[in-house]
Design a protein around this motif. Structure first.
Motif, PDB file in Angstrom:
ATOM      1  N   CYS A 154      -8.359 -11.584  75.245  1.00  0.00           N
ATOM      2  CA  CYS A 154      -8.212 -12.031  74.951  1.00  0.00           C
ATOM      3  C   CYS A 154      -8.603 -10.834  73.569  1.00  0.00           C
ATOM      4  N   ASP A 155      -9.169 -10.020  73.647  1.00  0.00           N
ATOM      5  CA  ASP A 155     -10.317  -8.974  72.478  1.00  0.00           C
ATOM      6  C   ASP A 155      -8.792  -8.738  72.338  1.00  0.00           C
ATOM      7  N   ALA A 156      -7.884  -8.370  73.124  1.00  0.00           N
ATOM      8  CA  ALA A 156      -6.882  -7.443  73.075  1.00  0.00           C
ATOM      9  C   ALA A 156      -5.697  -8.722  72.447  1.00  0.00           C
ATOM     10  N   ILE A 208     -11.203 -11.660  79.145  1.00  0.00           N
ATOM     11  CA  ILE A 208     -12.409 -11.485  78.175  1.00  0.00           C
ATOM     12  C   ILE A 208     -12.064 -10.486  77.693  1.00  0.00           C
ATOM     13  N   ALA A 209     -11.057  -9.479  78.398  1.00  0.00           N
ATOM     14  CA  ALA A 209     -10.121  -8.245  77.851  1.00  0.00           C
ATOM     15  C   ALA A 209      -8.773  -8.453  77.095  1.00  0.00           C
ATOM     16  N   LYS A 223      -5.786 -18.071  67.449  1.00  0.00           N
ATOM     17  CA  LYS A 223      -6.833 -17.592  66.980  1.00  0.00           C
ATOM     18  C   LYS A 223      -8.090 -18.093  67.273  1.00  0.00           C
ATOM     19  N   GLU A 252     -10.514 -17.444  70.688  1.00  0.00           N
ATOM     20  CA  GLU A 252     -11.612 -17.068  70.388  1.00  0.00           C
ATOM     21  C   GLU A 252     -13.216 -18.527  71.396  1.00  0.00           C
ATOM     22  N   LEU A 309      -6.688 -11.066  70.007  1.00  0.00           N
ATOM     23  CA  LEU A 309      -7.213 -11.214  68.828  1.00  0.00           C
ATOM     24  C   LEU A 309      -6.597 -10.020  68.142  1.00  0.00           C
ATOM     25  N   ASP A 310      -7.002  -9.209  68.804  1.00  0.00           N
ATOM     26  CA  ASP A 310      -6.250  -7.607  67.521  1.00  0.00           C
ATOM     27  C   ASP A 310      -5.136  -7.746  67.197  1.00  0.00           C
ATOM     28  N   LYS A 338     -12.656 -17.368  75.575  1.00  0.00           N
ATOM     29  CA  LYS A 338     -13.618 -16.231  74.942  1.00  0.00           C
ATOM     30  C   LYS A 338     -14.962 -16.461  75.627  1.00  0.00           C
ATOM     31  N   ARG A 339     -15.334 -17.644  74.633  1.00  0.00           N
ATOM     32  CA  ARG A 339     -16.746 -18.549  74.489  1.00  0.00           C
ATOM     33  C   ARG A 339     -16.904 -18.386  75.898  1.00  0.00           C
TER      34      ARG A 339
END
Length: 105
Positions: free
Chosen positions: A6-8, A3-4, A44, A48, A10-11, A51-52
């Protein structure tokens, strides 16, 4: 974690997509810029969705019953061991669980 990561990513994608939207240098062909936008949007969407899915799996983890737990319960072994159930001859000819299998052959 996934998850982290993916967040990185995505940023990073958000800043890359902002650059693509705000303006592409004239030296870049319009079709290349459009292709880059499409690739970034696809990446993207995949991140997402990943991550979901991982978050859904984490939420369901406590409710899942794994095979070994179910099998131990069916055999009535998912409980503390009673002292009367422990068999130990104490001689050197008995194979112990903590020893390697190959040492007996």
């Amino acid at each position: 974690t996934i998850i982290a990561a993916c967040d990185a990513k995505l940023d990073d994608l958000a800043s890359s997509m902002n650059k693509l939207e705000t303006g592409v240098p004239k030296s870049v062909a319009p079709w290349k810029a459009e292709l880059a936008r499409n690739v970034a949007q696809g990446e993207k969407a995949v991140l997402e969705k990943l991550k979901r899915l991982v978050m859904e799996e984490l939420n369901l983890l406590d409710t899942k019953e794994y095979y070994h737990e179910r099998r131990l319960r069916e055999l009535d072994l998912l409980r503390p061991v009673d002292e009367s159930e422990i068999v130990d001859a104490g001689d050197g000819n008995v194979r112990r669980a903590g020893q390697a299998f190959d040492s007996y052959y």
